[in-house]
Motif scaffolding. Structure first.
Motif, mmCIF file in Angstrom:
data_model
loop_
_atom_site.group_PDB
_atom_site.id
_atom_site.type_symbol
_atom_site.label_atom_id
_atom_site.label_comp_id
_atom_site.label_asym_id
_atom_site.label_seq_id
_atom_site.Cartn_x
_atom_site.Cartn_y
_atom_site.Cartn_z
ATOM 1 N N ALA A 11 1.190 -1.322 -0.119
ATOM 2 C CA ALA A 11 0.270 -0.090 -0.378
ATOM 3 C C ALA A 11 0.511 1.302 0.091
ATOM 4 C CB ALA A 11 -1.068 -0.083 1.311
ATOM 5 N N SER A 12 1.806 1.295 0.894
ATOM 6 C CA SER A 12 2.725 2.299 0.601
ATOM 7 C C SER A 12 3.558 2.788 -0.499
ATOM 8 C CB SER A 12 4.119 2.407 1.785
ATOM 9 O OG SER A 12 5.266 3.370 1.637
ATOM 10 N N ARG A 13 3.937 1.254 -1.120
ATOM 11 C CA ARG A 13 4.509 1.625 -2.280
ATOM 12 C C ARG A 13 3.848 2.071 -3.479
ATOM 13 N NH1 ARG A 13 6.025 -1.636 -6.669
ATOM 14 N NH2 ARG A 13 4.912 -3.816 -6.279
ATOM 15 N N PHE A 14 2.273 1.819 -3.020
ATOM 16 C CA PHE A 14 0.869 1.894 -4.427
ATOM 17 C C PHE A 14 1.215 3.700 -4.775
ATOM 18 C CE2 PHE A 14 -2.890 3.017 -5.745
ATOM 19 C CZ PHE A 14 -2.808 2.691 -7.219
ATOM 20 N N GLU A 15 0.956 3.905 -3.343
ATOM 21 C CA GLU A 15 0.760 5.480 -3.176
ATOM 22 C C GLU A 15 2.112 6.438 -3.183
ATOM 23 O OE1 GLU A 15 -1.616 5.720 1.049
ATOM 24 O OE2 GLU A 15 -3.099 5.561 -0.047
ATOM 25 N N ASP A 16 3.052 5.630 -2.842
ATOM 26 C CA ASP A 16 4.557 6.303 -3.637
ATOM 27 C C ASP A 16 4.306 6.200 -5.142
ATOM 28 O OD1 ASP A 16 5.318 6.943 -0.782
ATOM 29 O OD2 ASP A 16 6.743 4.983 -0.908
ATOM 30 N N ALA A 17 4.002 5.570 -5.330
ATOM 31 C CA ALA A 17 3.866 4.999 -6.865
ATOM 32 C C ALA A 17 2.915 6.010 -7.983
ATOM 33 C CB ALA A 17 3.640 3.757 -7.248
ATOM 34 N N ILE A 18 1.522 6.930 -7.184
ATOM 35 C CA ILE A 18 0.705 7.901 -7.637
ATOM 36 C C ILE A 18 1.465 8.978 -7.818
ATOM 37 C CG2 ILE A 18 -1.537 9.180 -7.202
ATOM 38 C CD1 ILE A 18 -2.449 6.568 -5.747
ATOM 39 N N VAL A 19 2.596 9.255 -7.079
ATOM 40 C CA VAL A 19 2.739 11.069 -6.702
ATOM 41 C C VAL A 19 3.870 11.130 -7.672
ATOM 42 C CG1 VAL A 19 4.562 12.195 -4.957
ATOM 43 C CG2 VAL A 19 3.148 11.032 -4.404
ATOM 44 N N ALA A 20 4.501 9.679 -7.981
ATOM 45 C CA ALA A 20 6.182 9.611 -8.595
ATOM 46 C C ALA A 20 5.167 9.188 -10.345
ATOM 47 C CB ALA A 20 6.816 8.870 -8.200
ATOM 48 N N GLU A 21 4.297 8.579 -10.173
ATOM 49 C CA GLU A 21 4.166 8.496 -11.683
ATOM 50 C C GLU A 21 3.223 9.465 -12.460
ATOM 51 O OE1 GLU A 21 4.819 5.859 -13.839
ATOM 52 O OE2 GLU A 21 6.334 4.863 -12.283
ATOM 53 N N SER A 22 2.491 9.833 -11.499
ATOM 54 C CA SER A 22 1.524 11.436 -12.396
ATOM 55 C C SER A 22 2.538 12.793 -12.563
ATOM 56 C CB SER A 22 1.280 12.434 -10.944
ATOM 57 O OG SER A 22 2.529 13.095 -9.850
ATOM 58 N N LYS A 23 3.607 12.605 -12.490
ATOM 59 C CA LYS A 23 4.376 13.094 -13.501
ATOM 60 C C LYS A 23 5.264 12.791 -14.380
ATOM 61 C CE LYS A 23 4.690 17.206 -10.299
ATOM 62 N NZ LYS A 23 5.143 17.515 -10.227
ATOM 63 N N LYS A 24 5.439 11.602 -14.990
ATOM 64 C CA LYS A 24 6.281 11.069 -15.931
ATOM 65 C C LYS A 24 5.303 10.861 -17.402
ATOM 66 C CE LYS A 24 8.320 7.750 -12.809
ATOM 67 N NZ LYS A 24 8.869 6.751 -12.801
ATOM 68 N N ASN A 25 5.986 10.805 -17.842
ATOM 69 C CA ASN A 25 5.922 10.653 -19.414
ATOM 70 C C ASN A 25 4.305 11.810 -19.955
ATOM 71 O OD1 ASN A 25 7.241 8.143 -19.948
ATOM 72 N ND2 ASN A 25 5.360 7.119 -18.803
#
Length: 222
Positions: free
Chosen positions: A60-74
C-alpha cells in the motif's frame, strides 16, 4: 479527497500499470472502474490477492508513493486541485483549526500519501484529518465520517459530506450526514445509485463561506 479536492488520475493509472508488472493477472481497466474511493489496502487485497497484513502495508505504501511519482512521468500533468477548490479554500482554509474546526478531510488514502497529494495541489491539511489508518472499516462503512464528526465535536446530522465516489456517498449517508456528490470520477448514473442529497459537476458550482458556528454552503444545482 481524490476526485473531490484533487485530480490524481494520471498518477493512479500509472501506479496500477506499474503494479500490473508484478501482478500479471491485474486488469487495470477493470480495477479503475471499481477502485475509486476504496482504501488502498482493500483494493490490493481484492485485485492483487495480497492477504498477509505486513505485505499489504508495504505494498500500500509502495502504491501510494507510485501515484505521486508516476503522476508527472510521460507528460502527465501531476496532482492538481480540481475546479472550484482554490476558491473555496480561500474562504474556509483558515477555519480548520482545533478546538472548533469547521471542516475536515476524511479520506481512504494513507496519511503519507494524502499529505503529499494535498501539498502538491496547494491545499492546506486541516487539523481534523481522518485517514485510512484511523479506522478499522473504510468507506462505504460510516466509520470515517463518524470519526471526523466526533473529532470536530459536532453531530453528524449537521455535517455535509462532499464526495465523488459512490462508496463515499454511501459512507456519508450511513453516518447520518447530508451528502453532496460531484461528477468528477464516475458517471451521473453511478453516483445517483448511491442516492446523494445533491449532485453537481464539480465544486465550481458550490460556494462556501464561514459563518458563526459553521460554514454556509450554496449549491448551484441543475
Amino acid at each position: 479527497m481524490d476526485g473531490t479536492l484533487v485530480d490524481s488520475t494520471d498518477g493512479v493509472v500509472g501506479a496500477w500499470e506499474l503494479f500490473a508488472e508484478k501482478y500479471p493477472g491485474l486488469d487495470v481497466t477493470q480495477v479503475l472502474s471499481s477502485s475509486h474511493g476504496v482504501r488502498t489496502v482493500e483494493n490490493l487485497r481484492l485485485h492483487c490477492g495480497i492477504t498477509d497484513p505486513d505485505e499489504l502495508e508495504r505494498e500500500a505504501s509502495r502504491f501510494e508513493d507510485a501515484i505521486v511519482a508516476e503522476s508527472k512521468k510521460n507528460g502527465r500533468h501531476g496532482i492538481v486541485a480540481l475546479p472550484g477548490v482554490a476558491e473555496i479554500m480561500k474562504e474556509i482554509g483558515p477555519y480548520a483549526k482545533l478546538p472548533t474546526p469547521r471542516w475536515a478531510i476524511c479520506t481512504s488514502a494513507t496519511k503519507n500519501y494524502a499529505s503529499a497529494a494535498l501539498k502538491a495541489a496547494g491545499i492546506p491539511v486541516p487539523e481534523v484529518f481522518v485517514v485510512s489508518e484511523d479506522v478499522e472499516k473504510g468507506k462505504p462503512e460510516p466509520d470515517p465520517y463518524l470519526l471526523g464528526a466526533k473529532r470536530c465535536g459536532v453531530d453528524p446530522a449537521r455535517c455535509l459530506v462532499v464526495e465523488d465516489a459512490p462508496a463515499g456517498v454511501r459512507s456519508g449517508r450511513a453516518a447520518g450526514c447530508k451528502t453532496l456528490a460531484l461528477i468528477t470520477s464516475h458517471t451521473r448514473e453511478q453516483v445517483e445509485e448511491a442516492k446523494p442529497d445533491y449532485i453537481v459537476p464539480n465544486l465550481s458550482r458550490v460556494t462556501m463561506k464561514p459563518v458563526e458556528n459553521g460554514i454556509e454552503v450554496t449549491i448551484e444545482t441543475d
